[in-house]
Design an enzyme around this catalytic site. Structure first.
Site: not given
Ligand code: NAD
Length: 313
Positions: A223, A229, A139-140, A290, A225, A69, A112
């Protein structure tokens, strides 16, 4: 021969959350039993555009698939009306190296990852968990909630975020599904009330202290990853700290910030395979980190590829 292309809408039509939960469990189990291999991940910053580009790849030995990926997270995308997360997958035949398909992987990743949260919470959270606290409303957050709503007798969802309007929108969606939802003014207030707390932000500064959660609570830290972070301050040591894979979690996940291998209770595959116990009593505080594994992506992508072939080819 042309490489088959599986679009975002095809993936959506062929993959359900329940499939993803089952496939994620399988991915964790197989990795723990050395029936799959994860290759070193690439992760680089594209500073000019606030992007993080990564490649994660692996090998499913029994199913004979190799795959990768590629993509990542572009923080400025949301302001331009695009998703911050962007990724595409490629699947190859392990026997010949032939490319089998390219798949759009934005929805696939979100599903996933929601499945990962559900699988971990199934063995680590209290079975009677009713209040879910979610930090981050992107999104997540949606698929994390979907996974937990399908697994626990949820009554209420508490939301904390930092982008005005986003939290309200998420609350509205949850209420439309028939649950109660409320926005919390602080993460501390959210943590003190929730049975399961999920962190889903791209934050580099902590948003949750483990000392804020109540006895018996479970935390899914999703979050973090990428190197740097961080969502948690582990100022009260959870009774069980679990991750998807130590070599990732200790470099790009929540446990890169001072947690040692000795302090880790288990990788989730050990619990899925019954080599270690999940939750053992009502009072334990448990934490799952995760980072996202390539074997999860490949299990799900190969399932979609096979379903696509049998439906359309
Ligand atoms: P996104 O941008 O769609 O949403 C992030 C949300 O977090 C937003 O609502 C934003 O307002 C909020 N936010 C940001 N900083 C904040 C803070 N300090 N306090 C409170 N809220 C805050 O992002 P997403 O696609 O949902 O991804 C979120 C995180 O998850 C990213 O870091 C991404 O890389 C990670 N992620 C992890 C995995 C995994 O397998 N563990 C998979 C996909 C994404």
């Amino acid at each position: 021969d042309q490489v088959m292309i599986i679009s975002e809408s095809d993936v959506k039509s062929l993959l359900t959350l329940q499939d993803a939960i089952h496939l994620t469990e399988k991915a964790y189990s197989e990795l723990n039993a050395a029936q799959s291999m994860i290759f070193p991940a690439v992760r680089e910053e594209i500073k000019e555009y606030q992007g993080i580009f990564g490649i994660k790849s692996s090998y499913l030995i029994a199913k004979k698939y190799i795959g990768l990926k590629a993509g990542g997270f572009w923080l400025g995308n949301a302001a331009k009306g695009k998703m911050n997360h962007q990724s595409t997958m490629m699947l190859f035949d392990a026997e010949s190296g032939e490319p089998l398909c390219a798949l759009s992987a934005n929805y696939l990743t979100a599903v996933r990852t929601g499945a990962a949260g559900a699988v971990a919470a199934k063995s680590l959270a209290r079975k009677d968990s009713k209040i879910i606290g979610i930090i981050g409303a992107g999104t997540q957050a949606r698929t994390q909630l979907e996974g937990l709503l399908a697994t626990f007798p949820v009554e209420q969802v508490l939301i904390y975020g930092k982008t005005e309007g986003k939290e309200e929108l998420l609350a509205k969606e949850i209420i439309e599904k028939g649950y109660s939802a409320a926005i919390c003014p602080s993460p501390q207030e959210l943590a003190g009330q929730s049975d399961i707390i999920v962190t889903t932000t791209p934050s580099y500064a902590p948003v949750l202290h483990t000392s804020w959660v109540k006895d018996g609570a479970h935390i899914n830290a999703i979050g973090s990853d990428t190197r740097g972070k961080r969502e948690l301050v582990i100022d009260r040591k959870p009774d069980k700290m679990v991750c998807d894979l130590w070599v990732q979690s200790s470099i790009m996940g929540e446990f890169q910030h001072g947690i040692t291998r000795e302090e880790l209770y288990a990788e989730i595959g050990e619990i899925v395979n019954n080599n270690k116990k999940g939750r053992e009593n009502e009072g334990e505080i448990t934490l799952f980190d995760s980072t996202g594994l390539s074997v999860q992506d490949l299990e799900v992508a190969s399932f979609v590829y096979e379903a696509f072939k049998s439906k359309f080819v």
